[in-house]
Design an enzyme around this catalytic site. Structure first.
Site: not given
Ligand SMILES: [Ca+2]
Length: 519
Positions: A35-36, A74, A128, A345-346
């Site tokens: 995540d992130d 997300c 998510h 995820d990004h």
């Protein structure tokens, strides 16, 4: 007669052996979601961030320098990747909508493996929040519960929170329930939600606790135990393991915090919005301001340094948990028949453009970490600049496992890039992000970004009429890799903008390998 029988037996035995040879055992898949995590750690050349285990995957695989997510937040990015379709198809532009609303019968990536004889299990953050998809798994998805903070004073501060999505994306506290108001109004724009400022605990913490005090440590232990279990099964496995750090709050056991010297942490050099971009292109990050002690306006340098320190430490903590799973894979001698993929995820802005969040169409937010290791691959340990998109992950893994590709997919398998990392591939990647209102009273907007090898073009159009353009951004990565100056209106650029608009209108179908001209 005996001789004839023996002859027939031999023929049958040879035939069976051939049949076995022609159906080699299918590879296992270890699918790690983070995540992130932005593409800044050891494998990406940032040796100041300690990520020995992510680097292990890179050393045995390919590192993608130009991998792009389809919407930098997300649920939209995860829904897109896991269905192999884009946000305008999933209709997931927010944190409360489930992709099954628009695509009730879509076969997700894990579901495809399940339908083709794999044992498929998921744990940690894959979909998510509570927007799980039971059809995706052979056994119910699950995540061990854990505290967010370890220090008593921080736990107390965090108990004040109310009415905010647990993910920290500044969305309503729907927690998977659909908000009727949101649905009626169209997409939710995270940064436009009413500010619920400073209601969480601090944005970072370092405490003397073991790794398994927090969720990622518990998920790693569960993954290790699960590997021991599923490796005994006859069928191949698809194991999805989702880690939640380095997502806010940037928290880890102190031994990871102590890996870094704050005096050596460099701050973003471009602490300002892109010159000439519309105001809404980059928002400062309401997500961070949910945390205790974060002031309004620009983040002061000393606080910025502490935040980056926390983010780096959280990467090292998550990395150590990934290492435990990889160690078990090696101990069980599974690596030789297991494809390992790890993706963030990004992206994220750690002070670039004076912002601390994702939620935009910028390079910082849409460029993603992607590592892929396939047993026996000939280009292990190399990097590629070929442009790939997260929607391509679904067909790539399916092709690598020899599974049939469903017709609904909107990406292309990049298996050929694994064989030749220098090859010319997609001519562009596409991302999007909604905003609530344009400057000219156009109402809700969607910004559609196109990243070519050299340029990023972002076209902000009315949600209900894509022919109405509110603003255009153009960045030249040869001259301005940080995207500091929008040159869409610069003298002499009209022709270039028009040319890029022609390509942009062709969209992702026009950017497939071998289809469009390079710009
Ligand atoms: Ca995320």
């Amino acid at each position: 007669m005996k001789t004839l029988l023996r002859f027939l037996f031999c023929l049958t035995a040879v035939g069976l052996a051939r049949a076995a040879d022609s159906t080699p055992s299918r590879p296992n898949i270890l699918f790690i979601a983070v995540d992130d995590l932005r593409p800044e750690f050891g494998a990406y050349g940032a040796s100041y961030i300690k990520s020995p285990n992510l680097d292990r995957i890179a050393k045995a695989g390919l590192t993608f320098n130009r991998s792009y997510c389809q919407q930098a937040v997300c649920s939209p990015t995860r829904s897109s990747l896991l269905t192999g379709t884009r946000p305008d198809t999933t209709k997931v532009w927010d944190l409360v909508t489930h992709f099954r609303d628009a695509l009730p019968d879509v076969v997700t990536l894990p579901q495809l493996f399940k339908n083709n004889g794999y044992f498929v299990q998921g744990m940690g953050k894959i979909y998510h929040g509570s927007l799980d998809d039971p059809q995706s798994w052979s056994v119910p998805w699950g995540t061990p519960k854990a505290d967010t903070y370890a220090l008593p004073e921080n736990i107390k501060l965090n108990e004040r929170r109310y009415g905010v999505d647990p993910d920290g994306d500044n969305a309503p506290a729907a927690k998977g329930k659909k908000s009727k108001a949101t649905k009626a109004a169209g997409p939710t724009v995270p940064d436009s939600m009413p500010a619920a400022k400073n209601i969480r605990g601090p944005a970072f913490e370092a405490s003397e606790v073991p790794d398994n005090f927090f969720q990622d440590g518990k998920v790693a232990e569960l993954a290790v135990a699960t590997l021991q279990d599923i490796s005994k099964k006859k069928e191949p496995f698809f194991l999805a393991v989702g880690f939640v750090k380095p997502h806010l709050p940037f928290i880890s056991p102190k031994k990871y915090w102590d890996l870094y010297d704050p005096a050596k942490i460099e701050l973003a050099p471009n602490k300002y919005r892109p010159i000439g971009a519309p105001d809404y292109a980059i928002l400062p990050g309401g997500e961070l301001r949910n945390y205790f002690g974060i002031p309004e306006g620009s983040v002061p340098d000393d606080l910025a340094r502490q935040l980056k320190h926390g983010y780096y430490a959280a990467i090292s903590y998550m990395d150590a948990q990934v290492g435990k799973v990889l160690d078990e894979l090696d101990r069980l001698d599974l690596r030789k028949n297991t494809i390992v993929i790890l993706w963030g995820d990004h992206g994220w802005k750690l002070g670039e453009h004076d912002a601390w969040c994702k939620h935009s169409n910028s390079e910082n937010d849409t460029n993603t970490a992607l590592l892929l290791s396939v047993p026996g691959m000939k280009n292990a340990g190399t990097k590629t600049n070929s442009i790939v998109e997260f929607v391509d992950i679904y067909p790539t893994l399916a092709e690598l496992a020899g599974l049939p590709l469903p017709k609904h997919l909107e990406g292309v398998s990049f298996k050929p890039v694994l064989d030749d990392p220098k090859r010319t591939w997609k001519s562009a990647a596409f991302s999007q992000y909604p905003r609530n209102a344009g400057k000219s009273g156009m109402g809700q907007l969607m910004g559609y970004a196109m990243r070519t090898e050299r340029y990023r073009l972002v076209v902000w159009v009315a949600r209900d009429d894509h022919s109405k353009i509110d603003a255009i951004e153009l960045y030249d990565h040869n001259l301005d890799p940080q995207e500091n100056t929008n040159i869409a209106k610069a003298p002499g650029n009209n022709e270039l903008v028009e040319k890029l608009l022609v390509q942009w209108r062709k969209g992702w179908q026009g950017a497939k390998p071998g289809v469009a001209a390079k710009l």
